[in-house]
Design a protein around this motif. Structure first.
Motif, PDB file in Angstrom:
ATOM      1  N   GLU A   1       6.620   9.357   4.028  1.00 20.51           N
ATOM      2  CA  GLU A   1       7.437   9.035   5.185  1.00 20.51           C
ATOM      3  C   GLU A   1       7.173   7.579   5.560  1.00 20.51           C
ATOM      4  OE1 GLU A   1       6.589  11.750   8.326  1.00 20.51           O
ATOM      5  OE2 GLU A   1       7.757  13.373   7.447  1.00 20.51           O
ATOM      6  N   GLU A   2       8.165   6.726   5.411  1.00 20.58           N
ATOM      7  CA  GLU A   2       7.924   5.293   5.536  1.00 20.58           C
ATOM      8  C   GLU A   2       7.783   4.810   6.970  1.00 20.58           C
ATOM      9  OE1 GLU A   2       9.675   2.503   2.974  1.00 20.58           O
ATOM     10  OE2 GLU A   2      10.044   3.927   1.352  1.00 20.58           O
ATOM     11  N   PHE A   3       7.996   5.693   7.954  1.00 22.73           N
ATOM     12  CA  PHE A   3       7.683   5.272   9.321  1.00 22.73           C
ATOM     13  C   PHE A   3       6.178   5.155   9.480  1.00 22.73           C
ATOM     14  CE2 PHE A   3       5.661   8.749  11.573  1.00 22.73           C
ATOM     15  CZ  PHE A   3       5.958   9.862  10.812  1.00 22.73           C
ATOM     16  N   PHE A   4       5.416   5.849   8.608  1.00 23.51           N
ATOM     17  CA  PHE A   4       3.963   5.861   8.660  1.00 23.51           C
ATOM     18  C   PHE A   4       3.402   4.593   8.034  1.00 23.51           C
ATOM     19  CE2 PHE A   4       0.431   9.019   9.129  1.00 23.51           C
ATOM     20  CZ  PHE A   4      -0.605   8.199   8.709  1.00 23.51           C
ATOM     21  N   ILE A   5       3.833   4.287   6.843  1.00 25.67           N
ATOM     22  CA  ILE A   5       3.386   3.107   6.101  1.00 25.67           C
ATOM     23  C   ILE A   5       4.442   2.813   5.036  1.00 25.67           C
ATOM     24  CG2 ILE A   5       2.044   4.454   4.409  1.00 25.67           C
ATOM     25  CD1 ILE A   5      -0.031   2.136   4.475  1.00 25.67           C
ATOM     26  N   THR A   6       4.621   1.540   4.714  1.00 24.30           N
ATOM     27  CA  THR A   6       5.585   1.145   3.693  1.00 24.30           C
ATOM     28  C   THR A   6       4.861   0.428   2.565  1.00 24.30           C
ATOM     29  OG1 THR A   6       6.020  -1.052   4.625  1.00 24.30           O
ATOM     30  CG2 THR A   6       7.309   0.813   5.511  1.00 24.30           C
ATOM     31  N   MET A   7       5.571   0.238   1.465  1.00 27.39           N
ATOM     32  CA  MET A   7       4.985  -0.505   0.352  1.00 27.39           C
ATOM     33  C   MET A   7       4.729  -1.944   0.755  1.00 27.39           C
ATOM     34  SD  MET A   7       3.880   0.170  -2.675  1.00 27.39           S
ATOM     35  CE  MET A   7       2.808  -1.010  -3.522  1.00 27.39           C
ATOM     36  N   ASP A   8       5.547  -2.498   1.627  1.00 32.43           N
ATOM     37  CA  ASP A   8       5.303  -3.850   2.131  1.00 32.43           C
ATOM     38  C   ASP A   8       3.978  -3.938   2.870  1.00 32.43           C
ATOM     39  OD1 ASP A   8       7.636  -4.865   1.082  1.00 32.43           O
ATOM     40  OD2 ASP A   8       8.776  -4.722   2.957  1.00 32.43           O
ATOM     41  N   ASN A   9       3.648  -2.892   3.655  1.00 32.23           N
ATOM     42  CA  ASN A   9       2.359  -2.857   4.342  1.00 32.23           C
ATOM     43  C   ASN A   9       1.209  -2.891   3.342  1.00 32.23           C
ATOM     44  OD1 ASN A   9       3.729  -0.368   6.583  1.00 32.23           O
ATOM     45  ND2 ASN A   9       3.598  -2.572   6.945  1.00 32.23           N
ATOM     46  N   VAL A  10       1.348  -2.104   2.291  1.00 32.95           N
ATOM     47  CA  VAL A  10       0.303  -2.053   1.260  1.00 32.95           C
ATOM     48  C   VAL A  10       0.153  -3.422   0.600  1.00 32.95           C
ATOM     49  CG1 VAL A  10      -0.435  -0.970  -0.895  1.00 32.95           C
ATOM     50  CG2 VAL A  10       0.735   0.402   0.859  1.00 32.95           C
ATOM     51  N   GLN A  11       1.262  -4.037   0.240  1.00 30.31           N
ATOM     52  CA  GLN A  11       1.217  -5.341  -0.423  1.00 30.31           C
ATOM     53  C   GLN A  11       0.619  -6.418   0.475  1.00 30.31           C
ATOM     54  OE1 GLN A  11       5.385  -5.559  -1.397  1.00 30.31           O
ATOM     55  NE2 GLN A  11       5.091  -4.733  -3.462  1.00 30.31           N
TER      56      GLN A  11
END
Length: 201
Positions: free
Chosen positions: A144-154
């Motif tokens: 669920e991308e409201f939680f965390i996104t791939m951009d956040n990880v990067q």
């Protein structure tokens, strides 16, 4: 409120004998433990569990992996491993190896909230070993991308391992329980109507 005082006091005094009992209580299926303890589950359960931890991580892993356990409890169990790292009770490499095993079959694929929680924990611990697994999880729409996104990880990844781990060790959300009064004094229930805050059990 007595049971909430007990949880924090047991944590403060490092009562390791309480560890399996607390795990058993929060292993109750469905909403039971959450209804009884309220926001403690999302605010501090991970810190309480780490404070009474007796060295047997099989109980924590059981909480994480049991689909009958409430999802917020399972998420707190995942976060407990971060406190075990910051408090020196487990190594980062050991925890990352366990997190990686969850990507590889130990976590059911139809639970986007827990996948988000897992990826968030890996990101806080620096996601080097599981970066490809995280990419796959997003590509397969498991999160669920409201939680965390791939951009956040990067964004975290480019900061480098040392900087990310320093932030983790300085984060008060990943410390052991030291002072029950200090932990509870700002709870909503203690405030007058003109001075209430948002934090409450």
């Amino acid at each position: 409120m007595g049971h909430l005082y007990a949880l924090y006091l047991l944590a403060q005094f490092r009562e390791k004998e309480a560890y399996p009992w607390i795990v058993d209580f929060f292993s109750l299926p469905g909403e039971v433990s959450v209804n009884i303890t309220g926001d403690v589950v999302t605010e501090d359960l991970h810190r309480i569990l780490a404070s009474v931890y007796d060295g047997d991580d099989r109980l924590l892993k059981g909480l994480v992996e049991d689909p009958k356990v409430n999802e917020y409890v399972r998420s707190a169990a995942l976060r407990t491993f971060l406190v075990l790292v910051t408090s020196g009770q487990q190594s980062r490499d050991t925890v990352m190896a366990y997190y990686q095993s969850l990507f590889h079959g130990k976590l059911e694929r139809d639970h986007p909230f827990l996948w988000g929680s897992l990826i968030d924990c890996c990101t806080d611990l620096y996601p080097q070993e599981v970066y490809a697994d995280i990419q796959t999880a997003f590509a397969e729409d498991l999160v669920e991308e409201f939680f965390i996104t791939m951009d956040n990880v990067q964004t975290t990844y480019v900061q480098g391992k040392e900087a990310v781990l320093t932030q983790l060790h300085q984060n008060p959300d990943y410390t052991l329980i030291e002072d029950t009064i200090q932990e509870m004094e700002d709870w909503h229930c203690w405030k007058t109507s003109s001075a209430k805050t948002d934090k409450s059990p």
